[in-house]
Design a protein around this motif. Structure first.
Motif, PDB file in Angstrom:
ATOM      1  N   ILE A 243       0.457  -1.002   0.197  1.00 36.06           N
ATOM      2  CA  ILE A 243      -0.265  -0.474  -0.009  1.00 36.06           C
ATOM      3  C   ILE A 243       0.974   1.124  -0.269  1.00 36.06           C
ATOM      4  N   TYR A 244       2.420   1.315   1.021  1.00 38.16           N
ATOM      5  CA  TYR A 244       2.930   2.609   0.893  1.00 38.16           C
ATOM      6  C   TYR A 244       3.557   2.678  -0.237  1.00 38.16           C
ATOM      7  N   ASP A 245       3.930   0.965  -1.006  1.00 37.85           N
ATOM      8  CA  ASP A 245       4.566   1.679  -2.651  1.00 37.85           C
ATOM      9  C   ASP A 245       3.784   2.067  -3.413  1.00 37.85           C
ATOM     10  N   CYS A 246       2.462   1.870  -3.395  1.00 33.40           N
ATOM     11  CA  CYS A 246       1.637   2.025  -4.136  1.00 33.40           C
ATOM     12  C   CYS A 246       1.454   3.310  -4.216  1.00 33.40           C
ATOM     13  N   VAL A 247       1.415   4.028  -3.016  1.00 31.35           N
ATOM     14  CA  VAL A 247       0.963   5.737  -2.590  1.00 31.35           C
ATOM     15  C   VAL A 247       1.754   6.913  -2.818  1.00 31.35           C
ATOM     16  N   GLY A 248       3.028   5.968  -3.094  1.00 32.01           N
ATOM     17  CA  GLY A 248       4.441   6.443  -2.699  1.00 32.01           C
ATOM     18  C   GLY A 248       4.297   7.766  -0.712  1.00 32.01           C
ATOM     19  N   ALA A 249       3.995   7.359  -0.444  1.00 29.79           N
ATOM     20  CA  ALA A 249       3.923   7.820   0.970  1.00 29.79           C
ATOM     21  C   ALA A 249       4.722   6.808   2.007  1.00 29.79           C
ATOM     22  N   PRO A 250       5.326   7.637   2.638  1.00 34.47           N
ATOM     23  CA  PRO A 250       6.703   7.331   3.451  1.00 34.47           C
ATOM     24  C   PRO A 250       5.956   6.416   4.926  1.00 34.47           C
ATOM     25  N   LYS A 251       6.435   4.665   4.652  1.00 35.23           N
ATOM     26  CA  LYS A 251       5.888   3.442   5.486  1.00 35.23           C
ATOM     27  C   LYS A 251       6.145   4.324   7.295  1.00 35.23           C
ATOM     28  N   PRO A 252       5.057   3.187   7.448  1.00 35.52           N
ATOM     29  CA  PRO A 252       5.306   3.830   9.327  1.00 35.52           C
ATOM     30  C   PRO A 252       6.896   4.054  10.187  1.00 35.52           C
ATOM     31  N   ALA A 253       7.369   3.419   9.470  1.00 34.92           N
ATOM     32  CA  ALA A 253       8.384   2.247   9.964  1.00 34.92           C
ATOM     33  C   ALA A 253       9.842   3.657   9.759  1.00 34.92           C
ATOM     34  N   HIS A 254       9.621   3.835   8.439  1.00 35.49           N
ATOM     35  CA  HIS A 254      10.845   4.430   8.089  1.00 35.49           C
ATOM     36  C   HIS A 254      10.128   6.257   8.560  1.00 35.49           C
ATOM     37  N   LEU A 255       9.392   6.843   8.601  1.00 35.32           N
ATOM     38  CA  LEU A 255       9.166   8.088   9.516  1.00 35.32           C
ATOM     39  C   LEU A 255       9.403   7.487  11.431  1.00 35.32           C
ATOM     40  N   GLU A 256       9.385   6.703  11.541  1.00 33.30           N
ATOM     41  CA  GLU A 256      10.225   6.255  13.370  1.00 33.30           C
ATOM     42  C   GLU A 256      11.326   6.655  12.572  1.00 33.30           C
ATOM     43  N   TYR A 257      12.097   6.052  12.306  1.00 31.02           N
ATOM     44  CA  TYR A 257      13.521   6.169  11.989  1.00 31.02           C
ATOM     45  C   TYR A 257      13.963   7.243  11.816  1.00 31.02           C
ATOM     46  N   CYS A 258      13.110   8.298  11.089  1.00 33.67           N
ATOM     47  CA  CYS A 258      13.487   9.805  10.337  1.00 33.67           C
ATOM     48  C   CYS A 258      13.899  10.170  12.246  1.00 33.67           C
ATOM     49  N   LEU A 259      12.343   9.685  12.527  1.00 33.74           N
ATOM     50  CA  LEU A 259      12.335  10.925  14.354  1.00 33.74           C
ATOM     51  C   LEU A 259      13.576  10.457  15.316  1.00 33.74           C
ATOM     52  N   ASN A 260      13.721   9.517  14.857  1.00 33.23           N
ATOM     53  CA  ASN A 260      14.464   8.767  15.926  1.00 33.23           C
ATOM     54  C   ASN A 260      15.442   9.354  15.489  1.00 33.23           C
ATOM     55  N   SER A 261      15.855   9.647  14.366  1.00 28.60           N
ATOM     56  CA  SER A 261      17.792   9.953  14.170  1.00 28.60           C
ATOM     57  C   SER A 261      17.503  11.663  14.061  1.00 28.60           C
ATOM     58  N   ILE A 262      16.515  12.321  14.402  1.00 32.35           N
ATOM     59  CA  ILE A 262      16.913  13.796  14.516  1.00 32.35           C
ATOM     60  C   ILE A 262      16.575  13.772  16.460  1.00 32.35           C
ATOM     61  N   LEU A 263      15.901  13.018  16.419  1.00 33.91           N
ATOM     62  CA  LEU A 263      16.244  13.293  18.694  1.00 33.91           C
ATOM     63  C   LEU A 263      17.101  12.745  19.042  1.00 33.91           C
ATOM     64  N   ASN A 264      17.676  10.997  18.418  1.00 31.82           N
ATOM     65  CA  ASN A 264      18.624  10.824  19.192  1.00 31.82           C
ATOM     66  C   ASN A 264      20.242  11.573  18.854  1.00 31.82           C
ATOM     67  N   ASP A 265      20.246  11.453  17.073  1.00 30.66           N
ATOM     68  CA  ASP A 265      21.288  11.869  16.279  1.00 30.66           C
ATOM     69  C   ASP A 265      21.939  13.413  16.776  1.00 30.66           C
ATOM     70  N   ASP A 266      23.332  13.805  16.236  1.00 26.26           N
ATOM     71  CA  ASP A 266      23.954  15.064  15.764  1.00 26.26           C
ATOM     72  C   ASP A 266      22.979  15.595  14.869  1.00 26.26           C
ATOM     73  N   ARG A 267      23.003  17.182  14.487  1.00 27.23           N
ATOM     74  CA  ARG A 267      21.608  17.747  13.596  1.00 27.23           C
ATOM     75  C   ARG A 267      22.196  17.277  12.268  1.00 27.23           C
ATOM     76  N   ILE A 268      23.644  17.227  11.637  1.00 29.01           N
ATOM     77  CA  ILE A 268      24.838  16.607  10.756  1.00 29.01           C
ATOM     78  C   ILE A 268      23.848  15.425  10.613  1.00 29.01           C
ATOM     79  N   THR A 269      24.179  14.499  11.267  1.00 31.60           N
ATOM     80  CA  THR A 269      23.872  13.207  11.452  1.00 31.60           C
ATOM     81  C   THR A 269      22.438  13.293  10.771  1.00 31.60           C
ATOM     82  N   SER A 270      21.814  13.373  11.916  1.00 34.84           N
ATOM     83  CA  SER A 270      20.356  13.042  10.562  1.00 34.84           C
ATOM     84  C   SER A 270      20.102  14.117   9.705  1.00 34.84           C
ATOM     85  N   PHE A 271      20.878  15.055   9.292  1.00 29.17           N
ATOM     86  CA  PHE A 271      20.225  15.730   8.691  1.00 29.17           C
ATOM     87  C   PHE A 271      20.771  14.360   6.901  1.00 29.17           C
TER      88      PHE A 271
END
Ligand code: ATP
Ligand code: MG
Length: 341
Positions: A243-271
């Protein structure tokens, strides 16, 4: 009555599964009950159906026409005009007048014909003004059903001649019930997570739900052909990933991965983490912002923090819509979230 007519097999599912009668219009019980009562009492007013796309406005009026005139005759008794047609004053004056003034071939209790003006909010003001006289002139033997997404785009004079019916975004339960029928007919099944995903993505729009389901059904067939050529399975299974591939929307796991990186990594790494994900998964910053806003709902935040994040993210969204630089805005998004937690 069956939900699928013979000969409809190759139609897009939004047509194949268009409600055949008012009982198959889901999630709009107030409208359906009122319209049906008007019809049974033989005092159908001019009507305005308005509300968001894919909620059943066109379907309701077609189902109503079928109930009034019968599936055999209804086509002769309705005139459908769409925004894609030329909507100049001439169309309003001539086409409608021609139809409204021809004599009736079919008349039992219902002494009127139905004129459906789809996407009426795309009509010019001049055309709408011309229409109000036509409505008055032919009220004796016609009823108008005006369909629009936005009532405020219609002229007050036109509005005052119609009884208004608001179509609400469909509740998830209504979409789920309709999808159940389609799944059975199409020999498909959805995993629980896929069902949650499709209901979330369709956001009250049944057209979107059916389109996504049909697209995923093709993907599922492809997977099935590849994995078990000679094995016969009773139903094809659609997964959340499809479903996510078909609509091209980000998967929940990817979103959590991004959010975790923003919250836990330094700014450059998360960028760099986010840029890599965007590149590899073909995601746009706007998709990420929309997705992150949704998953933030599941995080405990004070109201003031939540509002402040939303206001700042909406500024980034606006900047992107005005052609803002993707990399700068990605950094801004990281900054907004980092500084708020
Ligand atoms: N309430 C509903 N119950 C069952 N099916 C629906 C409903 N609403 C929409 N659908 C399905 O979605 C398709 C599109 O619906 P429809 O054309 O009625 O939407 P609409 O409200 O007229 O949208 P638009 O504003 O874009 O014209 C239909 O063919 C039908 O299959
Ligand atoms: Mg419509």
């Amino acid at each position: 009555m069956s939900v699928v007519k013979k000969g409809n097999e190759n139609l897009p599912w939004i047509e194949k599964y268009r409600p055949e009668n008012l009982d198959e219009v889901y999630g709009q019980s107030n409208v359906v009950t009122t319209v049906r009562r008007f019809m049974q009492e033989g005092r159908l007013p001019h009507m305005l159906f308005y509300g968001p796309p894919g909620t059943g406005k066109t379907s309701t009026v077609i189902a109503l026409a079928k109930e009034i005139y019968g599936p055999k005759y209804y086509k002769n008794m309705i005139l459908e005009l769409n925004a894609s047609d030329d909507r100049g004053i001439d169309v309003v004056r001539n086409q409608i007048k021609d139809f409204a003034s021809t004599r009736q071939i079919f008349s039992k209790q219902q002494q009127f014909k139905l004129i459906i003006l789809d996407e009426a909010d795309a009509m010019t003001n001049a055309a709408q003004n011309a229409l109000r006289r036509v409505i008055e002139k032919y009220t004796k033997n016609t009823r108008f059903c005006i369909l629009a997404n936005y009532a405020h785009k219609l002229t007050p004079a036109l509005l005052s001649r119609c009884t208004r019916f608001r179509f609400q975004p469909l509740p998830q339960s209504a979409i789920a019930t309709r999808l159940e029928t389609v799944l059975i007919k199409e020999h498909l099944s959805l995993t629980d997570r896929a069902k949650t995903a499709i209901l979330k993505i369709s956001n009250g729009d049944m057209r979107k739900a059916l389109n996504v389901l049909q697209a995923c059904s093709s993907i599922a067939s492809f997977h099935e052909d590849q994995s078990n050529g000679d094995q016969v399975t009773s139903s094809k299974e659609i997964t959340e990933d499809m479903i996510y591939d078909c609509v091209g929307a980000p998967k929940p796991a990817h979103l959590e991965y991004c959010l975790n990186s923003i919250l836990n990594d330094d700014r450059i790494t998360s960028f760099y983490t986010i840029e890599k994900l965007k590149r590899e998964s073909g995601l746009a910053l706007l998709d990420l912002i929309n997705g992150i806003v949704e998953i933030l709902d599941d995080h405990e935040l004070s109201e003031s923090t939540r509002s402040s994040i939303l206001i700042k993210l909406s500024e980034i969204e606006y900047a992107m819509s005005k052609g803002g630089n993707d990399k700068i805005q990605t950094s801004a998004m990281i900054g907004v979230i980092k500084s708020s937690f």
